[in-house]
Design a protein around this motif. Sequence first.
Motif, PDB file in Angstrom:
ATOM      1  N   ARG A 232       0.824  -1.206   0.000  1.00  0.00           N
ATOM      2  CA  ARG A 232       0.000   0.000   0.000  1.00  0.00           C
ATOM      3  C   ARG A 232       0.861   1.261   0.000  1.00  0.00           C
ATOM      4  NH1 ARG A 232      -5.131  -1.418   4.006  1.00  0.00           N
ATOM      5  NH2 ARG A 232      -5.995  -3.074   2.682  1.00  0.00           N
ATOM      6  N   LEU A 233       1.982   1.231   0.688  1.00  0.00           N
ATOM      7  CA  LEU A 233       2.891   2.374   0.647  1.00  0.00           C
ATOM      8  C   LEU A 233       3.471   2.561  -0.746  1.00  0.00           C
ATOM      9  CD1 LEU A 233       4.800   1.989   4.033  1.00  0.00           C
ATOM     10  CD2 LEU A 233       3.152   3.744   3.429  1.00  0.00           C
ATOM     11  N   ASP A 234       3.810   1.461  -1.401  1.00  0.00           N
ATOM     12  CA  ASP A 234       4.313   1.549  -2.775  1.00  0.00           C
ATOM     13  C   ASP A 234       3.247   2.109  -3.710  1.00  0.00           C
ATOM     14  OD1 ASP A 234       6.711   0.529  -1.932  1.00  0.00           O
ATOM     15  OD2 ASP A 234       6.280  -1.536  -2.561  1.00  0.00           O
ATOM     16  N   ASP A 235       2.009   1.640  -3.559  1.00  0.00           N
ATOM     17  CA  ASP A 235       0.918   2.150  -4.398  1.00  0.00           C
ATOM     18  C   ASP A 235       0.686   3.638  -4.156  1.00  0.00           C
ATOM     19  OD1 ASP A 235       0.617  -0.390  -5.370  1.00  0.00           O
ATOM     20  OD2 ASP A 235      -1.119  -0.888  -4.126  1.00  0.00           O
ATOM     21  N   ARG A 236       0.704   4.035  -2.908  1.00  0.00           N
ATOM     22  CA  ARG A 236       0.487   5.445  -2.585  1.00  0.00           C
ATOM     23  C   ARG A 236       1.610   6.317  -3.144  1.00  0.00           C
ATOM     24  NH1 ARG A 236       0.244   7.236   3.629  1.00  0.00           N
ATOM     25  NH2 ARG A 236       2.505   7.112   3.364  1.00  0.00           N
ATOM     26  N   ARG A 237       2.841   5.806  -3.077  1.00  0.00           N
ATOM     27  CA  ARG A 237       3.963   6.548  -3.630  1.00  0.00           C
ATOM     28  C   ARG A 237       3.805   6.736  -5.139  1.00  0.00           C
ATOM     29  NH1 ARG A 237       7.640   3.041  -2.939  1.00  0.00           N
ATOM     30  NH2 ARG A 237       8.121   3.586  -0.790  1.00  0.00           N
ATOM     31  N   GLY A 238       3.356   5.678  -5.819  1.00  0.00           N
ATOM     32  CA  GLY A 238       3.163   5.784  -7.258  1.00  0.00           C
ATOM     33  C   GLY A 238       2.087   6.775  -7.637  1.00  0.00           C
ATOM     34  N   VAL A 239       0.964   6.765  -6.898  1.00  0.00           N
ATOM     35  CA  VAL A 239      -0.119   7.713  -7.165  1.00  0.00           C
ATOM     36  C   VAL A 239       0.345   9.138  -6.911  1.00  0.00           C
ATOM     37  CG1 VAL A 239      -2.394   8.471  -6.396  1.00  0.00           C
ATOM     38  CG2 VAL A 239      -1.933   6.039  -6.712  1.00  0.00           C
ATOM     39  N   ARG A 240       1.073   9.364  -5.839  1.00  0.00           N
ATOM     40  CA  ARG A 240       1.543  10.707  -5.497  1.00  0.00           C
ATOM     41  C   ARG A 240       2.499  11.243  -6.569  1.00  0.00           C
ATOM     42  NH1 ARG A 240       3.315   9.434  -0.926  1.00  0.00           N
ATOM     43  NH2 ARG A 240       5.529   9.204  -1.421  1.00  0.00           N
ATOM     44  N   ARG A 241       3.410  10.402  -7.017  1.00  0.00           N
ATOM     45  CA  ARG A 241       4.368  10.844  -8.036  1.00  0.00           C
ATOM     46  C   ARG A 241       3.675  11.140  -9.365  1.00  0.00           C
ATOM     47  NH1 ARG A 241       9.521   6.742  -6.935  1.00  0.00           N
ATOM     48  NH2 ARG A 241      10.241   7.768  -5.028  1.00  0.00           N
ATOM     49  N   SER A 242       2.715  10.297  -9.731  1.00  0.00           N
ATOM     50  CA  SER A 242       2.028  10.540 -10.991  1.00  0.00           C
ATOM     51  C   SER A 242       1.196  11.816 -10.921  1.00  0.00           C
ATOM     52  CB  SER A 242       1.145   9.344 -11.348  1.00  0.00           C
ATOM     53  OG  SER A 242       0.100   9.189 -10.410  1.00  0.00           O
ATOM     54  N   ARG A 243       0.605  12.107  -9.769  1.00  0.00           N
ATOM     55  CA  ARG A 243      -0.176  13.329  -9.614  1.00  0.00           C
ATOM     56  C   ARG A 243       0.713  14.562  -9.735  1.00  0.00           C
ATOM     57  NH1 ARG A 243      -1.922  12.418  -4.896  1.00  0.00           N
ATOM     58  NH2 ARG A 243      -0.499  13.773  -3.731  1.00  0.00           N
ATOM     59  N   ARG A 244       1.876  14.522  -9.144  1.00  0.00           N
ATOM     60  CA  ARG A 244       2.805  15.653  -9.237  1.00  0.00           C
ATOM     61  C   ARG A 244       3.281  15.857 -10.669  1.00  0.00           C
ATOM     62  NH1 ARG A 244       6.461  14.411  -3.842  1.00  0.00           N
ATOM     63  NH2 ARG A 244       5.017  15.301  -2.324  1.00  0.00           N
ATOM     64  N   GLN A 245       3.463  14.769 -11.374  1.00  0.00           N
ATOM     65  CA  GLN A 245       3.893  14.887 -12.764  1.00  0.00           C
ATOM     66  C   GLN A 245       2.813  15.529 -13.611  1.00  0.00           C
ATOM     67  OE1 GLN A 245       5.105  11.069 -14.290  1.00  0.00           O
ATOM     68  NE2 GLN A 245       7.199  11.755 -14.564  1.00  0.00           N
ATOM     69  N   ARG A 246       1.561  15.198 -13.340  1.00  0.00           N
ATOM     70  CA  ARG A 246       0.469  15.699 -14.173  1.00  0.00           C
ATOM     71  C   ARG A 246       0.139  17.156 -13.885  1.00  0.00           C
ATOM     72  NH1 ARG A 246      -2.108  10.960 -12.458  1.00  0.00           N
ATOM     73  NH2 ARG A 246      -3.553  12.219 -11.218  1.00  0.00           N
ATOM     74  N   LYS A 247       0.252  17.584 -12.618  1.00  0.00           N
ATOM     75  CA  LYS A 247      -0.308  18.869 -12.221  1.00  0.00           C
ATOM     76  C   LYS A 247       0.707  19.929 -11.821  1.00  0.00           C
ATOM     77  CE  LYS A 247      -4.732  16.929 -10.787  1.00  0.00           C
ATOM     78  NZ  LYS A 247      -5.770  16.896  -9.748  1.00  0.00           N
ATOM     79  N   THR A 248       1.964  19.585 -11.750  1.00  0.00           N
ATOM     80  CA  THR A 248       2.974  20.569 -11.369  1.00  0.00           C
ATOM     81  C   THR A 248       4.167  20.466 -12.300  1.00  0.00           C
ATOM     82  OG1 THR A 248       4.091  19.066  -9.835  1.00  0.00           O
ATOM     83  CG2 THR A 248       2.287  20.383  -8.945  1.00  0.00           C
ATOM     84  N   ARG A 249       4.965  21.502 -12.291  1.00  0.00           N
ATOM     85  CA  ARG A 249       6.205  21.464 -13.042  1.00  0.00           C
ATOM     86  C   ARG A 249       7.180  20.514 -12.334  1.00  0.00           C
ATOM     87  NH1 ARG A 249       6.321  25.781  -9.741  1.00  0.00           N
ATOM     88  NH2 ARG A 249       8.234  26.203  -8.582  1.00  0.00           N
ATOM     89  N   TYR A 250       8.245  20.167 -13.010  1.00  0.00           N
ATOM     90  CA  TYR A 250       9.219  19.251 -12.418  1.00  0.00           C
ATOM     91  C   TYR A 250       9.869  19.886 -11.199  1.00  0.00           C
ATOM     92  CZ  TYR A 250      13.475  16.654 -11.626  1.00  0.00           C
ATOM     93  OH  TYR A 250      14.490  15.940 -11.033  1.00  0.00           O
ATOM     94  N   ARG A 251       9.940  19.130 -10.146  1.00  0.00           N
ATOM     95  CA  ARG A 251      10.635  19.584  -8.948  1.00  0.00           C
ATOM     96  C   ARG A 251      11.709  18.568  -8.601  1.00  0.00           C
ATOM     97  NH1 ARG A 251       5.922  20.351  -4.690  1.00  0.00           N
ATOM     98  NH2 ARG A 251       5.316  18.386  -5.648  1.00  0.00           N
ATOM     99  N   PRO A 252      12.885  19.003  -8.260  1.00  0.00           N
ATOM    100  CA  PRO A 252      13.952  18.048  -7.932  1.00  0.00           C
ATOM    101  C   PRO A 252      13.627  17.271  -6.659  1.00  0.00           C
ATOM    102  CG  PRO A 252      14.630  20.282  -7.403  1.00  0.00           C
ATOM    103  CD  PRO A 252      13.342  20.388  -8.164  1.00  0.00           C
ATOM    104  N   ALA A 253      14.193  16.087  -6.560  1.00  0.00           N
ATOM    105  CA  ALA A 253      13.962  15.243  -5.386  1.00  0.00           C
ATOM    106  C   ALA A 253      14.496  15.919  -4.133  1.00  0.00           C
ATOM    107  CB  ALA A 253      14.640  13.887  -5.579  1.00  0.00           C
ATOM    108  N   ARG A 254      13.766  15.738  -3.018  1.00  0.00           N
ATOM    109  CA  ARG A 254      14.160  16.402  -1.770  1.00  0.00           C
ATOM    110  C   ARG A 254      14.398  15.390  -0.651  1.00  0.00           C
ATOM    111  NH1 ARG A 254       9.825  20.866  -0.481  1.00  0.00           N
ATOM    112  NH2 ARG A 254       8.438  19.122  -0.932  1.00  0.00           N
ATOM    113  N   TRP A 255      14.802  14.198  -1.034  1.00  0.00           N
ATOM    114  CA  TRP A 255      14.994  13.184  -0.003  1.00  0.00           C
ATOM    115  C   TRP A 255      16.219  13.460   0.859  1.00  0.00           C
ATOM    116  CZ3 TRP A 255      19.729  11.036  -0.646  1.00  0.00           C
ATOM    117  CH2 TRP A 255      20.304  11.091  -1.924  1.00  0.00           C
TER     118      TRP A 255
END
Length: 432
Positions: A94-117
């Motif tokens: 479920r964490l993997d699925d949530r991570r995938g949904v979050r990343r795809s949403r950011r790709q669709r609705k925002t400009r590219y942002r560098p990773a902040r890990w």
Amino acid sequence: MSCVFVVDANRTPLDPVHPGRARWLLKQKKAAILRRYPFTILLKTEHTDEPGQLLRLKIDPGSKTTGIAVVNDTTGQVVFAAEVHHRGQVIKKRLDDRRGVRRSRRQRKTRYRPARWANRRKKEGWLAPSIESRIHNVITWVNRIRRWCPIGAISQELVKFDLQKMEHPEITGREYQQGTLYGYELREYLLQKWQRRCSYCQQENVPLQVEHIVPRAKGGTNRASNVCLACDACNKAKGTQDLAVFLAKKPDLLKKIQAQAKAPLKDAAAVNATRWHLYQRLKATGLPIECGSGGLTKYNRTQRGLEKTHWLDSCCVGMSTPKLLGTTHVRPLFIQAMGHGSRQMCVTDATGFPKQHKARCKHSFGYQTGDIVKAIIPKGKYRGTYEGRIIIRHRPSFRLGTFDVHPQYLRCIHRADGFRYAQKGDGNSSHP
């Protein structure tokens, strides 16, 4: 059969009683049912007497299933036994699925942002959520059992226990190296890894031997990745041949053995990551803790002629294990962690698009998902009496097993607490 937990009017745990005694107390109106799983009764009077015998809680932690047992050290009687099935893999998925949904949403609705890990910091002692859930499950049941049963000590399978040194402090050399527990740790691991069957002919319930995949005569080592299990006939037939030569006519089996020999030790890593954290949290209870190794657990189980199950393993943890264990009529309780629901208000499909809206109210008609109910249906296709775990809807149609039922026919017998229950031989829908 398993004993029944008893608490008095002040919720002080008393000595567990035989189920027949519990039925008599309930029939005479001297007690009431406090909990259904595990079955616990509440006396209607106070008791000032101390429990006759403090019991020992034994724990055999595992990656997928943890065995729990309450044992009377004096008589050897197993008072209560359970197997807790963890949901670590579900949490990770479920964490993997949530991570995938979050990343795809950011790709669709925002400009590219560098990773902040790189600017993230984890607190000291942090564990992955899938690992942390295993510890929480065990600690939850330790605390629950302590509320309903007089526990005086805890035994946990944790470290290697040197039985030889305890019996013979002067023992040295070869006699010490090949003592009582010699080879038990590796063999127990191999039995789990190869499903207790011959690697070559897949026979079960036959004497098995440790077999080197790359023969020692050709430079093979004793590492766990180079050994498997084989019956006597296959071991002699292979001899010092290379595995590829011996299984030249069975390419599928060859690939399977080579892949399984190098299989990742994910389950073993999960147990290693949790054992010391679990030990520290058990230590915080203030009870004396006894530790034993997996090899000692297997040695105790084989010496007493018990079969391989998680709850029987827990009965055999530690040096305190009585010589005679009363396990004949014990019915272990199977407990599966189910979680407490989700705060997600919009359910998405596999690609991340919304497909269903969830109501904000967690309850409906006085019930919630996970409640264990008794349904008495007077008419219709499903006429009869049923027990099981329900899934609610915000309309008068709840899911019980494989059919829907109106809430007017339901009576709650156990409120949702994040777990699903069943006992051996039960046929209801609450089996894990």
